[in-house]
Each structure stands twice: as structure tokens, then as C-alpha cells.
Design a protein around this motif. Structure first.
Motif, PDB file in Angstrom:
ATOM      1  N   ASN A  80      39.077  70.540  46.945  1.00 31.67           N
ATOM      2  CA  ASN A  80      39.000  69.437  45.984  1.00 31.67           C
ATOM      3  C   ASN A  80      39.957  68.302  46.333  1.00 31.67           C
ATOM      4  O   ASN A  80      39.617  67.124  46.149  1.00 31.67           O
ATOM      5  N   THR A 123      44.351  74.579  37.545  1.00 30.77           N
ATOM      6  CA  THR A 123      45.810  74.600  37.452  1.00 30.77           C
ATOM      7  C   THR A 123      46.271  75.010  36.058  1.00 30.77           C
ATOM      8  O   THR A 123      47.367  75.568  35.899  1.00 30.77           O
ATOM      9  N   LEU A 178      40.430  70.571  39.614  1.00 31.34           N
ATOM     10  CA  LEU A 178      41.847  70.801  39.880  1.00 31.34           C
ATOM     11  C   LEU A 178      42.628  70.991  38.579  1.00 31.34           C
ATOM     12  O   LEU A 178      43.517  71.848  38.495  1.00 31.34           O
ATOM     13  N   LEU A 180      42.031  74.361  45.914  1.00 33.84           N
ATOM     14  CA  LEU A 180      42.943  73.220  45.987  1.00 33.84           C
ATOM     15  C   LEU A 180      42.670  72.378  47.226  1.00 33.84           C
ATOM     16  O   LEU A 180      42.560  71.141  47.147  1.00 33.84           O
TER      17      LEU A 180
END
Length: 314
Positions: A40, A77, A73, A37
Motif C-alpha cells: 500500500n 494499523t 493502511l 504495508l
């Protein structure tokens, strides 16, 4: 008439380990997820906040890098939070609708990344092999078309697989030997004919997976030939170092993804599928910002400037 049980949820078995080992894996994957996280988000942030590099960072290479980070991402996620939660709870269930959403998100992002990596390889090919024509060939319109094409290709590919998977019937066990919902493990659970699903899965992987991978390899062959013509030994060493790092990530991503979606129907363990999926769903998104961006001198200078600016504010 046969009794058919309508399945409304699945059980994600994930990694069948002891509770203590699952806590240990939770910590490891949480660290990886956090690093991914931060890395990126940093890449995306730098392309918009650093005033000294706005011109350089909005060149095609950094424009494509920003979208690559956004894709990473998205599908991190879509899968990792569910996996982390399952490490710490006894009920490792996911609803049928949630499973379909996860499949759509995962395949859409993976397909988009395959096409985008090919676009990035072409960008490097033009920059190294045709530097004088770079700004003409890689203009703003072409860059937007590349990004739009990658998202469109991934979206359409995912839509087909999700719709076909949603037509399957599940009347037996509901345990998925995986840490996420994906097409191959669901095909194993289905009690209906999956021949069409397998045909579409292998055919799509040829266009979305094999073709971009082959294109990337060809691009880097031409890049390597151009690098060999560089007279400076130091210049050749740096260029080869960068290309080798890029190729390592590409090979790991494409190799594991293609192996997952083109696995043999016999003599294959879904436990192996779980480990293979972890490489391209978790490890590769963590490596991308390191290999493609944070090793770049301009990006590192931008990070230092932003950090210095924030520190001076406080």
C-alpha cells in the motif's frame, strides 16, 4: 441497590491457542502486515514520485487507488499491532478508552472503504461503457467529492456507533472473545439493553454496506455486457480477468463485513466472528494493492523505473 463494577479495561482473548501456536500465528500475521504495508505504501508513493506516469497515475482510477491504499493502511494499523503484541504477552488487556478509539477507527475506515469501492466501480463503468465522456464525467471535482463523501460517510457512521457503544454499561465479565474491539462482541458483554444498538447497526449496514455492494454488482453487470461486445478474444479475456479479480476482492470484503455486522443473534459463535473479521481486516488490505494496482502494467513499469533510479543512485 446492586453492586456495579466499573470496567476500565478489557481483555482481548484473540485466538485461544497454545503458546507455540500463538507464536506461529504471530509470524504469519507479521508477514502479512509487512507485505500489506509495503504494497500500500508503494501504491501511494508511485502516484507522487514517478515522473513518467504522473499524468496517467493522477487519473481518477489511480487517484482513488491511492486513497484506498491509505484507508487500508489506517485500519490495518488500528488493529493488527495490538493483535501482534497480544500474541507475545500474557496480559492481553486494552483500556476502555483505547477500545473506543479502536472501534471508531475500525468502523470509520471500513465504512469509508465500502463507499470508495463503489466509487471505483463507477469509475470503471464510465471508463468502459462511456469512454468518450470519461474525462467530462470523472473530472477532478467529482473525484474529490467521491473521496470526501467516502470519508464523511465512514466518519459519521463510526461516530454514531461509537457514541452508542460508549453509553452501554459493562458489569459482568470483561473478556472479549476477539483480537480487537468491535461493536458485536461488546454488545454481547453489555448488561444493559442493546436493542437500539442492534437496530442502528443493521440499519447502517444497509446504507453503508448493502447499498454500495449492490451498486458495485450492477456496475459490473453493465461492464460485463460492454466487454462482451469487444471483438478481440484476447481483449475480452484480459478485461474479464481484471473484472473477476476485482469482484473476488469486493465479494470477500463485503461478504465478511456484512456477515460480521449482521450476524444472527442466536446460534452464532464469536469464534466464527474472529475468523471472519480476520478476512476483511487483514487479508483484504493485503490483496487490494495486488489486485487493483500491482497487476497493472503501467504500475509495474513505474516500480521498475523507481527501483532502477534508486539503484543508479547507489
Amino acid at each position: 441497590m446492586e453492586n456495579i463494577t466499573v470496567i476500565t479495561e478489557f481483555v482481548l482473548l484473540g485466538f485461544p491457542l497454545s503458546p507455540l501456536a500463538q507464536v506461529f500465528l504471530f509470524i504469519i500475521f507479521l508477514v502479512i502486515y509487512t507485505v500489506t504495508l509495503i504494497g500500500n505504501i508503494a501504491v501511494i508513493t508511485l502516484t507522487s514520485l514517478d515522473p513518467h506516469l504522473q499524468i496517467r497515475l493522477h487519473t481518477p482510477m489511480y487517484f482513488l487507488l491511492g486513497h484506498l491504499s491509505f484507508i487500508d493502511l489506517c485500519y490495518m494499523t488500528a488493529t493488527v499491532p495490538q493483535m501482534l503484541a497480544n500474541f507475545l504477552r500474557e496480559s492481553k488487556t486494552i483500556s476502555y478508552a483505547g477500545c473506543m478509539v479502536q472501534i471508531f477507527s475500525l468502523i470509520s475506515c471500513v465504512g469509508s472503504e465500502c463507499i470508495l469501492l463503489a466509487a471505483m466501480a463507477y469509475d470503471r463503468y464510465v471508463a468502459i461503457c462511456h469512454p468518450l465522456l470519461y474525462t467530462v464525467i470523472m473530472n477532478r471535482k467529482v473525484c474529490f467529492q467521491m473521496v470526501a463523501g467516502s470519508w464523511t460517510g465512514g466518519f459519521l457512521n463510526s461516530l454514531v456507533h461509537t457514541l452508542l457503544t460508549s453509553t452501554l454499561s459493562f458489569c459482568g465479565p470483561r473478556e472479549i472473545r476477539h483480537f480487537m474491539c468491535d461493536v458485536p462482541p461488546l454488545l454481547e458483554l453489555s448488561c444493559t439493553d442493546t436493542a437500539l444498538n442492534n437496530i442502528v447497526l443493521h440499519t447502517a449496514s444497509m446504507f453503508i454496506g448493502v447499498s454500495p455492494c449492490f451498486f458495485i454488482i450492477i456496475s459490473y453487470v453493465f461492464i460485463a455486457l460492454a466487454i462482451l461486445q469487444i471483438r478481440s478474444t484476447e481483449g475480452r479475456r484480459k478485461a474479464f480477468s481484471t473484472c473477476t479479480s476485482h469482484l473476488a476482492v469486493v465479494i470477500m470484503f463485503f461478504g465478511t463485513a456484512l456477515f460480521n455486522y449482521n450476524r444472527p443473534s442466536a446460534g452464532y459463535s464469536l469464534d466464527v466472528d474472529t475468523l471472519v473479521s480476520a478476512l476483511y481486516c487483514i487479508v483484504t488490505p493485503m490483496l487490494n494493492p495486488i489486485i487493483y494496482s500491482l497487476r497493472n502494467q503501467e504500475v509495474k513499469l513505474a516500480v521498475k523505473r523507481l527501483a532502477s533510479a534508486k539503484w543508479n543512485v547507489f
